[in-house]
Design a protein around this motif. Structure first.
Motif, PDB file in Angstrom:
ATOM      1  N   THR A  61      26.015 -31.394   7.032  1.00 18.86           N
ATOM      2  CA  THR A  61      25.342 -30.703   8.334  1.00 18.86           C
ATOM      3  C   THR A  61      24.631 -31.530   9.062  1.00 18.86           C
ATOM      4  O   THR A  61      24.845 -31.374  10.464  1.00 18.86           O
ATOM      5  N   ALA A  62      23.850 -32.391   8.839  1.00 22.37           N
ATOM      6  CA  ALA A  62      23.145 -33.341   9.778  1.00 22.37           C
ATOM      7  C   ALA A  62      24.242 -34.348  10.386  1.00 22.37           C
ATOM      8  O   ALA A  62      24.079 -34.486  11.331  1.00 22.37           O
ATOM      9  N   ASP A  63      25.404 -34.706   9.680  1.00 18.42           N
ATOM     10  CA  ASP A  63      26.487 -35.372  10.336  1.00 18.42           C
ATOM     11  C   ASP A  63      26.988 -34.501  11.751  1.00 18.42           C
ATOM     12  O   ASP A  63      27.221 -35.040  12.653  1.00 18.42           O
TER      13      ASP A  63
ATOM     14  N   ASP B  62      26.501 -35.138  15.693  1.00 19.28           N
ATOM     15  CA  ASP B  62      27.574 -35.145  16.659  1.00 19.28           C
ATOM     16  C   ASP B  62      27.256 -34.472  18.031  1.00 19.28           C
ATOM     17  O   ASP B  62      27.376 -34.857  19.135  1.00 19.28           O
ATOM     18  N   VAL B  63      26.813 -33.272  17.776  1.00 19.58           N
ATOM     19  CA  VAL B  63      26.408 -32.070  18.987  1.00 19.58           C
ATOM     20  C   VAL B  63      25.272 -32.829  19.556  1.00 19.58           C
ATOM     21  O   VAL B  63      25.517 -32.792  20.916  1.00 19.58           O
TER      22      VAL B  63
ATOM     23  N   PHE C 134      22.012 -36.630  24.409  1.00 21.43           N
ATOM     24  CA  PHE C 134      20.723 -36.999  24.028  1.00 21.43           C
ATOM     25  C   PHE C 134      20.963 -38.424  22.981  1.00 21.43           C
ATOM     26  O   PHE C 134      22.150 -38.553  22.689  1.00 21.43           O
ATOM     27  N   GLU C 135      20.108 -38.868  22.603  1.00 20.50           N
ATOM     28  CA  GLU C 135      20.233 -40.090  21.770  1.00 20.50           C
ATOM     29  C   GLU C 135      19.634 -39.620  20.429  1.00 20.50           C
ATOM     30  O   GLU C 135      18.448 -38.971  20.411  1.00 20.50           O
ATOM     31  N   LEU C 136      20.259 -40.075  19.130  1.00 21.90           N
ATOM     32  CA  LEU C 136      19.734 -39.701  17.966  1.00 21.90           C
ATOM     33  C   LEU C 136      18.586 -40.401  17.363  1.00 21.90           C
ATOM     34  O   LEU C 136      18.875 -41.576  17.233  1.00 21.90           O
ATOM     35  N   ALA C 137      17.411 -39.970  17.163  1.00 26.43           N
ATOM     36  CA  ALA C 137      16.308 -40.866  16.809  1.00 26.43           C
ATOM     37  C   ALA C 137      16.284 -41.087  15.430  1.00 26.43           C
ATOM     38  O   ALA C 137      15.874 -42.073  15.099  1.00 26.43           O
TER      39      ALA C 137
END
Length: 346
Positions: free
Chosen positions: A21-23, A27-28, A34-37
């Motif tokens: 789910t985190a993956d 991607d979304v 946005f940037e994934l922190a």
């Protein structure tokens, strides 16, 4: 050349205990611009991430291995950081009244609904004004505007020398992705890292105290983007803006305190403890558990012999706290390293 601030993307934290789910969420988030922190699966990890002061928003599961994520939500709300729930929690789960107005998306996740919710919740035009550096992002709006025209985005390379001992300070740097070391010592043989600077800080802490000469060498340890301003411009603007000056001086105080604490720690700690402390702090500043540093580089920064670093890493690896190769170190148990170094879990 001065650049507009909009190249920095808003940084979103994902708190989710399911890897798959985190993956999907990652991607979304990236697809929305946005940037994934970062991604964390635990309550403790989420609280630490919020304290790093580099987030614009968060997407959270409500149930994290049987523990509710509401303490993270309270920490986010206390800092004015918006968030979204993505959860398949059971009907018996009680959401506190304080979070009843939080957008909630069920599982399995509908990417289109999440994208729509994120665009509704986060104003991309407003969020894009974030610098990506804790010192600059915490400035009041008027003070940000006062600096904006004099700032430029640069890409620093590993090994770049930004300051040379005894030479005038030309620029002040506010890292976004880069990691910078302030080194003390009169020769390469006696040099040691006095402080490191990531996206939470700034270089040349003594400039606002009137010291325009570098006391030691300042070197880029991990390349990446940083904001840069001419030292003369920063001094001029700060002299004309008391609020800006007080704000920057508060960060100077934090930097000087870190230098003192680092010196005290080096004087009483073992090489194992010093390694653990350096690895944890560097991981936090780079927002990564994979650190690309050789044993030679670590030995130079810590002011010890290379075999001491290699043996120390072997001991930490034997405790299953990390995995080490010749050119990279992967942290496996950050909490264990924190305990060994005596650091706060923040």
């Amino acid at each position: 050349m001065s650049l507009a601030i909009d190249p920095i993307k808003p940084r979103i934290l994902i708190v989710e205990d399911s890897y798959l789910t985190a993956d999907v969420l990652g991607d979304v988030v990236r697809g929305c611009g946005f940037e994934l922190a970062g991604t964390t699966a635990s309550l403790a990890g989420g609280l630490r991430a919020v304290e790093q002061d580099c987030l614009d928003g968060a997407v959270l599961d409500i149930d994290l291995g049987g523990r509710p994520s509401f303490p993270i939500c309270r920490a986010l709300r206390a800092r004015g950081i918006p968030f979204v729930f993505v959860s398949g929690y059971s009907p018996g789960t009680i959401v506190p009244d304080e979070f009843r107005d939080t957008p909630h998306i069920g599982k399995p996740v509908d990417p289109r609904r999440l994208e729509s919710t994120l665009h509704d919740l986060f104003d991309l035009d407003q969020a894009s004004a974030a610098f990506g550096n804790g010192v600059l992002d915490s400035l009041p709006a008027a003070e940000r505007a006062a600096l904006q025209g004099a700032l430029e985005m640069v890409t620093l390379r590993t090994g770049d020398a930004l300051e040379i001992a005894g030479a005038p300070i030309d620029h002040v740097y506010f890292p976004v992705e880069a990691l910078i070391s302030m080194l003390a010592g009169i020769s390469r043989q006696t040099r040691i890292e006095a402080a490191s600077i990531g996206r939470e800080g700034m270089t040349a802490p003594g400039l606002l105290l009137g010291d325009r000469t570098a006391f030691g060498e300042t070197v880029v340890q991990a390349g990446g983007r940083a904001w840069r301003i001419a030292a003369a411009d920063l001094s001029r603007v700060a002299e004309c803006n008391p609020v800006l000056r007080r704000h920057l001086l508060s960060h100077v105080g934090l930097a000087l305190r870190e230098i003192v604490e680092t010196s005290m720690f080096h004087g009483r700690a073992t090489i194992i403890e010093r390694l653990a402390r350096w690895l944890v702090q560097t991981s936090r500043r780079l927002n990564s558990t994979r650190l690309v540093f050789t044993h030679d580089a670590l030995a130079r920064l810590l002011g010890v012999r290379r075999p001491s670093v290699s043996v120390g890493l072997q001991i930490l690896e034997g405790k299953r706290l990390l995995r080490s190769t010749r050119r990279a170190i992967v942290l496996l148990d950050t909490d264990g390293l924190i305990d060994l170094a005596g650091l706060d879990r923040k």
